[in-house]
Design an enzyme around this catalytic site. Structure first.
Site, PDB file in Angstrom:
ATOM      1  N   SER A 164      37.825  52.644  44.018  1.00 12.77           N
ATOM      2  CA  SER A 164      38.474  51.872  42.960  1.00 12.77           C
ATOM      3  C   SER A 164      38.148  52.520  41.618  1.00 12.77           C
ATOM      4  CB  SER A 164      37.962  50.433  42.965  1.00 12.77           C
ATOM      5  OG  SER A 164      38.374  49.738  41.807  1.00 12.77           O
TER       6      SER A 164
ATOM      7  N   TYR B  24      31.385  43.872  42.972  1.00  8.85           N
ATOM      8  CA  TYR B  24      32.412  44.806  43.432  1.00  8.85           C
ATOM      9  C   TYR B  24      32.160  46.206  42.874  1.00  8.85           C
ATOM     10  CZ  TYR B  24      37.146  46.672  44.265  1.00  8.85           C
ATOM     11  OH  TYR B  24      38.221  47.426  44.655  1.00  8.85           O
TER      12      TYR B  24
END
Length: 662
Positions: A537, A550
C-alpha cells in the site's frame, strides 16, 4: 414440433454431455434427406453443438467417393478423398468429419456414432468378434479394425452390402473393433432405443458395477508417504525445460487409478492404446513410476522423461505414479482435463474387457498410422485450444481474490493466459469469482481454494491443491489484507493484533509456503524464475494518521520483502512489493457498512468532513493524476515484475503520483 435439424442437435447434445458415451467432444452425428447430408464438422463438440457446428454436403457429389478409384499410396489417397469431401461440402468454412461417407452409406435418416465405454469394453477385448456374435447375432454388423479414412469406409461399405444380401434388410448397427459404434434409424427415438438395448445387453454380462463405482475424485492415498507438492513441481519442470513454454500438470487419484498404478503387471493392461481417440489426446506411450522415496522417484523420473523425449521427439502426456496417481501433462489446463478423462476411460474399458477375454490393444502399425494421420493431427490442433497473453500457462495464486482488488487482479491475469487460484476465506464469493473467471478463460482455468492466510495448515492445503490442479506455482500474489482504522486512543489490542496477523505475519507464512515449491521447480530448470509479489500500500511508504495498525504492518511488509529477496535470490525467486494508491471503487473503500470512507469519517480523520462524499473528495484531491488506482493498474506492475529477471526487493508505487520515491 422440432424439425429434423433441431432433433439432430438435441440428440447430439444429449449424448455429447454424457461421458458414458463420448469423451472430449468425440463422436459424430448426422441427418440426411435425398439431396443433402448434415454431419458434425471437425472441431465441433457434440455437447454444445449448434446448427453452425454441422457441415452440409451435396449427397450427389458425396456419392463420387464411393465410385471413384483413388491412389494406392496412402497419404496421396487420403489427400484426394479429403479434396473430394471438400468439393461436396456446401458450407466451405466447415471441415466435415472424415467418417462422413459412412454416415452417407447407412440408410437411416439419422446416424449417431459414439464411443460408449461399455461398447468399447467389448470392442477392445480379445474375443470381440465372437462375443458380438453371441450377444447380438444378425442385429449388428461387426467390422474388424481397419485404419480410419477411405480404407475403413470401403470396408464398412462392403460389409453393409454383404449384410444386405445375406439378410435382405439394411443394418442399423455397426460395431467397429477398437473404435466404437454407429447406429442408424429414421427417428431419434429409435436411435435412443437401440442404444439402450445394445448397452443394456453388454452391461448385463459384465462386471461393470465395479467399473462404475470408482468416482473420479481428486486426491492422494492417505497411506502414501509421497506428497505431490514434493515431487510434481519438479517433474513439471523436467517436462517443460527446453520446450519454450510451461506445461500444466493435473493429478487424479481414486480406487481405479490406484489399482492400475499398483504394479507393473497392472499397468501393463493399459500400457498401449485401445482406440484412436486415446492416441489423439494421450499419445501412445506412457510412463509408469513406482518408488517410495521422493529422491529416488525424481531421479527415475528425470531419466525416464529424458529417454522418452529423446526417443519420441515430444514429452509424454501421461504418467502413472504409484502413491500419487494419474498425472496428465498438457500444453494448457484445458488439455489436462481431457487427458485425464480419456485415460481413465481407457482404464474402465480395460476393466470391462476382462469379461470378454481380456483387453486388446492396437498394434504398432495401427498406432503409427493414427500418430501420423493428417486428420488426427488436425483434431489435436483444434482440441488443444489456445490462450494468448503475457503469462500463458503460468500458475498464479492470488490471496484475497474473492472480491475487491484481488478479484480485479485475478480477472486481469486470467485474460493474460494465467491459470489462477482464487484463495479466500469467503467460500460463496470465491466460488462465484472462479466461475466468472472461467467464463473469460480460453485454454487456461481458474479454481477456488478456501484459505485462511493466517493459518499455516490452511496454506499447506492451498499449496497442495494448486499442485494437484496445475502442477506447480509460478507466481504467488500475497494480496489478502484487512484494515481497522483508529488512533491511539481508539485502537484496541484485539484489532491491532488482527490487522498485524493478516497484513504482516500472514505474508511471512505465504512466502515460506510458496518458496518451497519454487525452489524445487528451479532446481530442475536453470532458466526458470519464480515470483512472490506482495500487494502492499502507499501506507507502507509513508505514515497514515489514525491508521497506524495498517501502516505499521505494511511498513513491516516491505522489510520482509527486502529480506526475503536477499535470501531467495540465489534460488532465482524474485520478491517484490507493489504499493497501490486508493482503489476507491472497491469494497475496502466504498462498502456502505464498513468501508474506509465511512471508517475515516467516523474516526474524524478528515478535518471538517461531514459526509462520506467529503471524505472521498479529500482523498481524490491528493492524487496528481486525479484518478484512483484500479486493479488493471496494479496488474500492469505485476506483469512487469514477472517479465523482468533483475528486479527484486523493490517496493513499486502505483499511486497516480500521490507518493513518489525519493
Amino acid at each position: 414440433m422440432m424439425n429434423e435439424i433441431e432433433q439432430l442437435i438435441e440428440i447430439s447434445r444429449r449424448y455429447g454431455r454424457d461421458s458414458r458415451y463420448v469423451i472430449a467432444g468425440g463422436g459424430n452425428t448426422s441427418y440426411k434427406n435425398a439431396e443433402k447430408l448434415w454431419v458434425k464438422a471437425s472441431g465441433s463438440s457434440l455437447a454444445t453443438i449448434t446448427e453452425d457446428g454441422f457441415a452440409v454436403l451435396d449427397r450427389r457429389l458425396l456419392g463420387v467417393i464411393s465410385e471413384k478409384t483413388y491412389s494406392a499410396e496412402a497419404a496421396r489417397r487420403e489427400e484426394e478423398v479429403k479434396n473430394d469431401l471438400a468439393a461436396a461440402c456446401i458450407t466451405k468454412d466447415r471441415r466435415p468429419s472424415v467418417e462422413t461417407s459412412m454416415h452417407n452409406s447407412l440408410k437411416g435418416s439419422f446416424v449417431v456414432h459414439l464411443h460408449p465405454t461399455s461398447v468399447n469394453g467389448l470392442m477392445c477385448s480379445i474375443n470381440a468378434e465372437a462375443e458380438t456374435e453371441r450377444l447380438f447375432g444378425d442385429e449388428v454388423v461387426y467390422v474388424p479394425y481397419t485404419d480410419p479414412g477411405y480404407t475403413l469406409f470401403k470396408e464398412v461399405e462392403n460389409r453393409i452390402k454383404a449384410y444386405c444380401m445375406k439378410y435382405n434388410k439394411d443394418p442399423q448397427v455397426l460395431m467397429l473393433q477398437n473404435h466404437g459404434i454407429f447406429v442408424a434409424a429414421d427417428t431419434t427415438a429409435e436411435i435412443e432405443a437401440i442404444y439402450d438395448r445394445v448397452i443394456g445387453r453388454i452391461v448385463d454380462c459384465t462386471k461393470q458395477d465395479k467399473a462404475e463405482n470408482a468416482d473420479s475424485e481428486a486426491g492422494v492415498s492417505a497411506n502414501n508417504s509421497l506428497q505431490p507438492e514434493e515431487v510434481i513441481p519438479a517433474i513439471r519442470m523436467m517436462l517443460s525445460r527446453g520446450s519454450g513454454s510451461l506445461k500444466t500438470l493435473k493429478i487424479r487419484s481414486n480406487s481405479r487409478i490406484e489399482t492400475f498404478a499398483s504394479s507393473p503387471e497392472a499397468f501393463a493392461k493399459i500400457s498401449a492404446p485401445f482406440t484412436p481417440d486415446i492416441i489423439v489426446y494421450c499419445k501412445s506411450k506412457y510412463i509408469y513410476l513406482d518408488y517410495n522415496d521422493k529422491d529416488e522417484l525424481l531421479a527415475a523420473a528425470e531419466k525416464e522423461i529424458a529417454l522418452y523425449i529423446s526417443k519420441n521427439g515430444y514429452a509424454p502426456k501421461v504418467l502413472l505414479i504409484k502413491g500419487i496417481g494419474l498425472v496428465a501433462v498438457g500444453d494448457n489446463a484445458a488439455a489436462t482435463d481431457i487427458i485425464l478423462d480419456v485415460f481413465e476411460d481407457m482404464m474402465k474399458i480395460a476393466e470391462i474387457a476382462q469379461s470378454f477375454g481380456g483387453e486388446h490393444s492396437m498394434t504398432a502399425a495401427q498406432i503409427d498410422f493414427i500418430d501420423n494421420w493428417e486428420v488426427e493431427n488436425y483434431r489435436r490442433k483444434v482440441s488443444a485450444g489456445a490462450s494468448s497473453g503475457r503469462v500463458d500457462n503460468k500458475t498464479v495464486i492470488v490471496t484475497g481474490a474473492a472480491q475487491g482488488f484481488g478479484e480485479g487482479i485475478a480477472r486481469c491475469l486470467i485474460r493474460e493466459g494465467a491459470n489462477v487460484v482464487v484463495a479466500d476465506l469467503n467460500e460463496v464469493a470465491g466460488r462465484a469469482t472462479a466461475d466468472n473467471l472461467n467464463r473469460e478463460a480460453r485454454s487456461n482455468r481458474a479454481v477456488f481454494v478456501k484459505t485462511n492466510v493466517a493459518d499455516t495448515a490452511s496454506l499447506q492445503n492451498l499449496i497442495r491443491e494448486t499442485v494437484m490442479t496445475f502442477g506447480g506455482i509460478d507466481v504467488f500474489v500475497s494480496n489478502a489484507g484487512v484494515l481497522r482504522a483508529g488512533g491511539l486512543e481508539e485502537m484496541t489490542p484485539e484489532n491491532f493484533e488482527f490487522v498485524t496477523k493478516i497484513n504482516y505475519n500472514a505474508y511471512f507464512y505465504c512466502a515460506q509456503a510458496a518458496s518451497r515449491v519454487m525452489k524445487l521447480q528451479n532446481r530442475y530448470d536453470a532458466d526458470n524464475y519464480g515470483d512472490i509479489i506482495q500487494i502492499n500500500s502507499k501506507s507502507g511508504l509513508r505514515g497514515s494518521k489514525a491508521n497506524f495498525a495498517y501502516a505499521g504492518g505494511k511498513f513491516g511488509g516491505i522489510g520482509l520483502t527486502q529480506s526475503f529477496a536477499l535470501e531467495l535470490a540465489p534460488f532465482r525467486i524474485k520478491v517484490n512489493s507493489i504499493c497501490p494508491g486508493n482503489f476507491y471503487e472497491g469494497p475496502l473503500w466504498s462498502n456502505p457498512e464498513n468501508g474506509l470512507f465511512l471508517q475515516y469519517l467516523n474516526a474524524g480523520k478528515v478535518p471538517g468532513a461531514k459526509t462520506v462524499e467529503d471524505v472521498r473528495k479529500y482523498y481524490m484531491d491528493q492524487v496528481p493524476m486525479r484518478k484512483g488506482t484500479a486493479p488493471e493498474d496494479v496488474t500492469k506492475a505485476i506483469l512487469y515484475l514477472i517479465d523482468q529477471t533483475c528486479e527484486t526487493g523493490q517496493a513499486i508505487p502505483v499511486t497516480g503520483g500521490q507518493v513518489m520515491l525519493s
